[in-house]
Design a protein around this motif. Structure first.
Motif, PDB file in Angstrom:
ATOM      1  N   ARG A 171      43.060   4.205  51.580  1.00  0.00           N
ATOM      2  CA  ARG A 171      44.265   3.941  50.780  1.00  0.00           C
ATOM      3  C   ARG A 171      44.721   5.160  49.989  1.00  0.00           C
ATOM      4  O   ARG A 171      45.916   5.344  49.768  1.00  0.00           O
ATOM      5  N   ILE A 172      43.776   5.959  49.532  1.00  0.00           N
ATOM      6  CA  ILE A 172      44.143   7.051  48.620  1.00  0.00           C
ATOM      7  C   ILE A 172      44.265   8.403  49.305  1.00  0.00           C
ATOM      8  O   ILE A 172      44.682   9.370  48.670  1.00  0.00           O
ATOM      9  N   GLU A 173      43.946   8.490  50.604  1.00  0.00           N
ATOM     10  CA  GLU A 173      43.884   9.798  51.266  1.00  0.00           C
ATOM     11  C   GLU A 173      45.184  10.585  51.145  1.00  0.00           C
ATOM     12  O   GLU A 173      45.167  11.809  50.946  1.00  0.00           O
TER      13      GLU A 173
ATOM     14  N   ARG B  41      43.477   1.634  40.807  1.00  0.00           N
ATOM     15  CA  ARG B  41      44.124   0.362  41.169  1.00  0.00           C
ATOM     16  C   ARG B  41      44.022   0.087  42.662  1.00  0.00           C
ATOM     17  O   ARG B  41      43.879  -1.073  43.093  1.00  0.00           O
ATOM     18  N   LEU B  42      44.071   1.148  43.465  1.00  0.00           N
ATOM     19  CA  LEU B  42      44.005   0.968  44.910  1.00  0.00           C
ATOM     20  C   LEU B  42      42.605   0.602  45.382  1.00  0.00           C
ATOM     21  O   LEU B  42      42.428   0.149  46.513  1.00  0.00           O
ATOM     22  N   GLY B  43      41.612   0.783  44.509  1.00  0.00           N
ATOM     23  CA  GLY B  43      40.254   0.334  44.815  1.00  0.00           C
ATOM     24  C   GLY B  43      39.991  -1.060  44.312  1.00  0.00           C
ATOM     25  O   GLY B  43      39.410  -1.898  45.004  1.00  0.00           O
ATOM     26  N   SER B  44      40.426  -1.335  43.093  1.00  0.00           N
ATOM     27  CA  SER B  44      40.286  -2.651  42.474  1.00  0.00           C
ATOM     28  C   SER B  44      41.376  -2.763  41.417  1.00  0.00           C
ATOM     29  O   SER B  44      41.466  -1.893  40.542  1.00  0.00           O
ATOM     30  N   GLY B  45      42.171  -3.803  41.501  1.00  0.00           N
ATOM     31  CA  GLY B  45      43.323  -3.908  40.607  1.00  0.00           C
ATOM     32  C   GLY B  45      42.984  -3.681  39.147  1.00  0.00           C
ATOM     33  O   GLY B  45      43.584  -2.840  38.467  1.00  0.00           O
ATOM     34  N   SER B  46      42.001  -4.416  38.639  1.00  0.00           N
ATOM     35  CA  SER B  46      41.679  -4.325  37.219  1.00  0.00           C
ATOM     36  C   SER B  46      41.052  -2.989  36.839  1.00  0.00           C
ATOM     37  O   SER B  46      40.982  -2.653  35.655  1.00  0.00           O
ATOM     38  N   ALA B  47      40.609  -2.202  37.821  1.00  0.00           N
ATOM     39  CA  ALA B  47      40.006  -0.900  37.522  1.00  0.00           C
ATOM     40  C   ALA B  47      40.988   0.033  36.837  1.00  0.00           C
ATOM     41  O   ALA B  47      40.587   0.903  36.057  1.00  0.00           O
ATOM     42  N   CYS B  48      42.275  -0.138  37.095  1.00  0.00           N
ATOM     43  CA  CYS B  48      43.257   0.759  36.484  1.00  0.00           C
ATOM     44  C   CYS B  48      43.281   0.606  34.970  1.00  0.00           C
ATOM     45  O   CYS B  48      43.697   1.520  34.256  1.00  0.00           O
TER      46      CYS B  48
END
Length: 360
Positions: free
Chosen positions: A96-98, A162-169
């Motif tokens: 997702r982040i590449e 956020r692209l790994g886990s929504g609440s992580a942002c």
């Protein structure tokens, strides 16, 4: 949506090898988000307390390859041991982040991670874990593009997390963060979280969060599945409207320091979250009998003593007991005398609000 501001180019020689170690905490939402749209965007804005003690420490060891690879090359160790079941989530995260961190395939990575709290204990380990990894990667990007400002680095870290886990942002900064575009929150965005833009009242300084571990087992319904069940939910739109109004209300509470109003909105939000679970199709219940017993005990204690203690819940059975710092001694006595009996093996974690990700 146009996220070109987060794109970067490799314009200088890449660092050959090194080690970056960061910590990032979990967080507890006061206004909940439940339901999201692609990719990892919230259906409504949320406000959270950033925690302090409940955190993930992640070390990212990187070594530049001689030849650019076509795949991601990483090894993952969780608390010193290989954790193959975590690797698909990291793989998906990298995919997702590449486009925003194009140096990923230039390196072999060893990711070592550990938590200060039990995995699957109802504390958002995906939030702390993904935010810590995103923060490490952005520290590497800073070595590659040293002119990036601190503010831009934090915002991009939140965007990647956020692209790994929504609440992580919401874990990158603290003590209070907002994720999701909202007309009453300056600078707010669905793409990343922002630090609460107004001055938080001193009543919330060093606010305490004692987490009662009611059930440390894996949830029978994952948060991802739960979020997806909001599509077509009969009360979804009403819920999203309610959360939007509650953001405005809580904003004023955090500024004014009105603890009674804080209790009302935070407990209502916790129960509403679980009401959405109980009225989805298929329906499910993540609370346990001891969860309800603890809630009743908190209500009784508050009625008898006039305490400003309250509870909130995440998507699980465990209870976050929130209370002002000046009540710390009295409430901890109440917890140990009245509530610990409802915890699995008597386990609980004392935490407080904190200030986000850090370099070790």
């Amino acid at each position: 949506m146009d996220y070109s501001e987060f794109s970067t180019s490799i314009v200088s020689e890449l660092p050959k090898e090194g080690l970056i170690t960061c910590t990032s905490p979990s967080n507890i939402a006061l206004i909940k988000y439940w339901g999201k749209r692609p990719v990892q965007l919230p259906e409504n804005a949320s406000i959270s307390f950033t925690l302090d003690h409940c955190k993930t420490t992640t070390s990212l060891r990187y070594k530049k390859k001689e030849v650019l690879a076509t795949t991601f090359d990483f090894e993952l160790l969780f608390e010193g041991q290989p954790k193959p079941d975590f690797k698909p989530k990291i793989q998906a995260f990298f995919e997702r982040i590449e486009s925003y961190v194009p140096f990923l395939k230039h390196y072999t990575f060893t990711i070592e991670t550990s938590n200060t709290f039990p995995h699957s204990s109802g504390i958002a380990s995906s939030a702390s874990g993904m935010s810590a990894l995103a923060y490490c990667l952005m520290q590497l990007e800073k070595k590659i593009t040293p002119d990036i400002t601190d503010n831009d680095l934090l915002r991009k870290t939140s965007f990647l997390a956020r692209l790994g886990s929504g609440s992580a942002c919401r874990s990158i900064e603290g003590p209070v963060t907002v994720w999701g575009e909202h007309p009453d929150v300056t600078g707010s965005s669905d793409a990343f979280a922002v630090k609460f833009p107004d001055t938080v009242h001193q009543n919330f300084e060093h606010y305490q969060d004692t987490i009662l571990l009611i059930d440390k087992g894996e949830k029978q319904v994952s948060s991802t599945v739960g979020h997806n069940l909001m599509h077509g939910h009969p009360f979804a739109h009403q819920r999203f409207d309610q959360a939007t109004k509650n953001i405005s209300t809580l904003k004023e509470i955090l500024i004014s320091g009105d603890l009674d109003a804080f209790i009302g909105i935070v407990e209502s939000e916790a129960l509403t979250l679980h009401a959405m679970m109980m009225t989805s199709m298929p329906y499910f219940i993540l609370m346990k009998p001891h969860t309800l017993s603890v809630i009743q005990k908190i209500w009784e204690y508050r009625k008898i003593t006039g305490s400003k203690v309250c509870f909130t819940l995440d998507a699980g059975a465990n209870v976050h007991v929130l209370y002002p710092n000046q009540e710390k001694e009295k409430v901890l006595n109440f917890i140990t005398n009245e509530l610990v009996a409802y915890c699995q093996n008597g386990q609980y974690i004392c935490d407080k609000i904190g200030f986000g990700a850090k370099i070790v």
